[in-house]
Design a protein around this motif. Structure first.
Motif, mmCIF file in Angstrom:
data_model
loop_
_atom_site.group_PDB
_atom_site.id
_atom_site.type_symbol
_atom_site.label_atom_id
_atom_site.label_comp_id
_atom_site.label_asym_id
_atom_site.label_seq_id
_atom_site.Cartn_x
_atom_site.Cartn_y
_atom_site.Cartn_z
ATOM 1 N N VAL A 265 3.954 64.751 14.377
ATOM 2 C CA VAL A 265 4.834 64.853 15.534
ATOM 3 C C VAL A 265 4.126 65.655 16.612
ATOM 4 N N ASP A 266 4.336 65.263 17.859
ATOM 5 C CA ASP A 266 3.755 65.984 18.985
ATOM 6 C C ASP A 266 4.750 67.031 19.474
ATOM 7 N N GLU A 267 4.349 68.282 19.430
ATOM 8 C CA GLU A 267 5.198 69.368 19.922
ATOM 9 C C GLU A 267 4.389 70.218 20.888
ATOM 10 N N GLY A 268 4.803 70.224 22.146
ATOM 11 C CA GLY A 268 4.106 71.009 23.153
ATOM 12 C C GLY A 268 2.689 70.547 23.392
ATOM 13 N N GLY A 269 2.439 69.247 23.233
ATOM 14 C CA GLY A 269 1.105 68.707 23.456
ATOM 15 C C GLY A 269 0.175 68.861 22.266
ATOM 16 N N ALA A 270 0.663 69.383 21.158
ATOM 17 C CA ALA A 270 -0.155 69.567 19.960
ATOM 18 C C ALA A 270 0.386 68.695 18.829
ATOM 19 N N THR A 271 -0.514 68.067 18.089
ATOM 20 C CA THR A 271 -0.115 67.228 16.964
ATOM 21 C C THR A 271 0.064 68.088 15.725
ATOM 22 N N ARG A 272 1.242 68.008 15.139
ATOM 23 C CA ARG A 272 1.573 68.819 13.967
ATOM 24 C C ARG A 272 1.882 67.932 12.772
ATOM 25 N N LEU A 273 1.692 68.499 11.605
ATOM 26 C CA LEU A 273 2.064 67.830 10.371
ATOM 27 C C LEU A 273 3.586 67.841 10.252
ATOM 28 N N ALA A 274 4.164 66.687 9.958
ATOM 29 C CA ALA A 274 5.621 66.560 9.792
ATOM 30 C C ALA A 274 5.923 66.204 8.338
ATOM 31 N N LEU A 275 6.710 67.040 7.680
ATOM 32 C CA LEU A 275 7.081 66.824 6.288
ATOM 33 C C LEU A 275 8.592 66.907 6.161
ATOM 34 N N GLY A 276 9.148 66.100 5.278
ATOM 35 C CA GLY A 276 10.598 66.157 5.176
ATOM 36 C C GLY A 276 11.174 65.648 3.879
ATOM 37 N N GLU A 277 12.462 65.877 3.732
ATOM 38 C CA GLU A 277 13.224 65.432 2.580
ATOM 39 C C GLU A 277 14.461 64.688 3.060
ATOM 40 N N VAL A 278 14.882 63.717 2.272
ATOM 41 C CA VAL A 278 16.052 62.895 2.610
ATOM 42 C C VAL A 278 17.021 62.895 1.436
ATOM 43 N N LYS A 279 18.290 63.076 1.731
ATOM 44 C CA LYS A 279 19.331 63.006 0.719
ATOM 45 C C LYS A 279 20.452 62.111 1.229
ATOM 46 N N ALA A 280 20.996 61.296 0.352
ATOM 47 C CA ALA A 280 22.175 60.497 0.684
ATOM 48 C C ALA A 280 23.268 60.889 -0.300
ATOM 49 N N SER A 281 24.470 61.149 0.210
ATOM 50 C CA SER A 281 25.522 61.635 -0.684
ATOM 51 C C SER A 281 26.906 61.175 -0.248
ATOM 52 N N THR A 282 27.695 60.797 -1.259
ATOM 53 C CA THR A 282 29.107 60.461 -1.051
ATOM 54 C C THR A 282 30.013 61.583 -1.557
ATOM 55 N N ASP A 283 29.392 62.671 -2.002
ATOM 56 C CA ASP A 283 30.117 63.830 -2.531
ATOM 57 C C ASP A 283 31.116 64.345 -1.495
ATOM 58 N N ALA A 284 32.362 64.497 -1.893
ATOM 59 C CA ALA A 284 33.401 64.964 -0.969
ATOM 60 C C ALA A 284 33.294 66.450 -0.656
ATOM 61 N N ASN A 285 32.498 67.185 -1.428
ATOM 62 C CA ASN A 285 32.331 68.611 -1.184
ATOM 63 C C ASN A 285 31.486 68.855 0.067
ATOM 64 N N ASN A 286 31.708 70.009 0.705
ATOM 65 C CA ASN A 286 30.956 70.377 1.896
ATOM 66 C C ASN A 286 30.389 71.784 1.696
ATOM 67 N N PRO A 287 29.065 71.938 1.534
ATOM 68 C CA PRO A 287 28.069 70.878 1.541
ATOM 69 C C PRO A 287 28.079 70.097 0.228
ATOM 70 N N PRO A 288 27.494 68.914 0.219
ATOM 71 C CA PRO A 288 27.415 68.132 -1.017
ATOM 72 C C PRO A 288 26.433 68.768 -1.994
ATOM 73 N N GLY A 289 26.541 68.416 -3.243
ATOM 74 C CA GLY A 289 25.697 68.998 -4.272
ATOM 75 C C GLY A 289 24.210 68.815 -4.057
ATOM 76 N N VAL A 290 23.809 67.749 -3.352
ATOM 77 C CA VAL A 290 22.378 67.476 -3.162
ATOM 78 C C VAL A 290 21.700 68.510 -2.277
ATOM 79 N N MET A 291 22.480 69.389 -1.656
ATOM 80 C CA MET A 291 21.894 70.418 -0.799
ATOM 81 C C MET A 291 21.574 71.689 -1.581
ATOM 82 N N ASN A 292 22.070 71.790 -2.824
ATOM 83 C CA ASN A 292 21.992 73.040 -3.577
ATOM 84 C C ASN A 292 21.024 72.951 -4.751
ATOM 85 N N GLY A 293 20.666 74.094 -5.273
ATOM 86 C CA GLY A 293 19.858 74.165 -6.479
ATOM 87 C C GLY A 293 18.378 73.879 -6.257
ATOM 88 N N ARG A 294 17.622 73.861 -7.360
ATOM 89 C CA ARG A 294 16.174 73.669 -7.279
ATOM 90 C C ARG A 294 15.790 72.272 -6.831
#
Length: 262
Positions: A125-154
């Motif tokens: 990703v370009d931020e301020g004219g500099a190219t940076r490494l972009a890393l990420g995680e994706v979660k999909a959840s139908t859990d009715a809890n807020n936040p859903p369980g996929v946000m917690n734990g190891r």
């Protein structure tokens, strides 16, 4: 201009960490986005067409053509919710935040159910004219809890994002993976620029992205606690953006809403 119609239902920033919720509108723009950019990421449509055309050119008899078609028809299209969620996240971040993904994970399959270890999202990703490494995680959840369980734990999003900047073994493996895919391509310079910035910053110049895909009513509670916790550990020049994308239909409907394999 956004490729998907909708509205931001919450938006907050604390230090180097931000979190926002985006509510998609169920209209033609969302349908086009799913059948266009998301499907392209999911199936690597351009590469798949090239692959099929090149192999068909090698079949010089009807018997060979018939044999090849049996192989091609056995291709397993990726239609699991989590895989579509990752493709949705990549297409969204590319459209909304100009993150580029130099490699499609579809090309890394050695079996129909392979996935990249270490991080769901790897790019630049370009931020301020500099190219940076972009890393990420994706979660999909139908859990009715807020936040859903996929946000917690190891195995939750917060822990995984923190690991991407604190676990040097994981970082080394990701750089090795990215290097072999960028070397000798149009992405080689971006790789060099991002790595140079990374090591010059003491291995801290990384843009983290966490994408949560939901089919529940929008609420800041889905991200607020995790965002607040991350803000205490994510310090400059590392940055972190959390995004909750709220679908106007169930996550289970995603496979039927994306386009078919090329």
């Amino acid at each position: 201009m956004s490729l998907v119609n909708g509205s931001y239902c919450f938006d907050a920033t604390r230090g180097q960490t931000s979190w926002q919720g985006f509510c998609c509108t169920d209209d033609a723009s969302l349908s086009d986005f799913l059948k266009g950019p998301v499907t392209e990421r999911l199936h690597d449509s351009t590469a798949t067409l090239d692959f099929r055309d090149d192999l068909r050119a090698l079949a010089t008899t009807q018997f060979a053509s018939d044999s090849l078609e049996l192989v091609l028809q056995a291709d397993v299209p990726e239609e699991r919710d989590w895989a579509i969620g990752e493709s949705f996240a990549e297409a969204y971040l590319e459209a909304e935040h100009a993150v580029s993904w130099p490699w499609n994970h579809e090309r890394d399959k050695r079996n129909p159910f392979a996935s990249l270890p270490g991080a769901d999202l790897v790019g630049f990703v370009d931020e301020g004219g500099a190219t940076r490494l972009a890393l990420g995680e994706v979660k999909a959840s139908t859990d009715a809890n807020n936040p859903p369980g996929v946000m917690n734990g190891r195995s939750g999003m917060r822990h995984q994002l923190e690991q991407l900047v604190t676990n040097l073994g994981t970082l080394c493996q990701l750089l090795k993976w990215l290097h072999s895919r960028c070397k000798g391509t149009e992405n080689e310079q971006a790789f060099k620029d991002a790595v140079r910035l990374l090591i010059d910053s003491g291995n801290q110049a990384i843009s983290l992205y966490g994408v949560l895909i939901r089919d529940t009513p929008p609420t800041v509670l889905d991200l607020e606690a995790r965002g607040d916790a991350l803000s205490k550990n994510v310090v400059s020049p590392t940055s972190c953006r959390l995004v909750a994308i709220y679908l106007p239909f169930s996550i289970a409907e995603l496979p039927s809403r994306v386009g078919g394999a090329a």
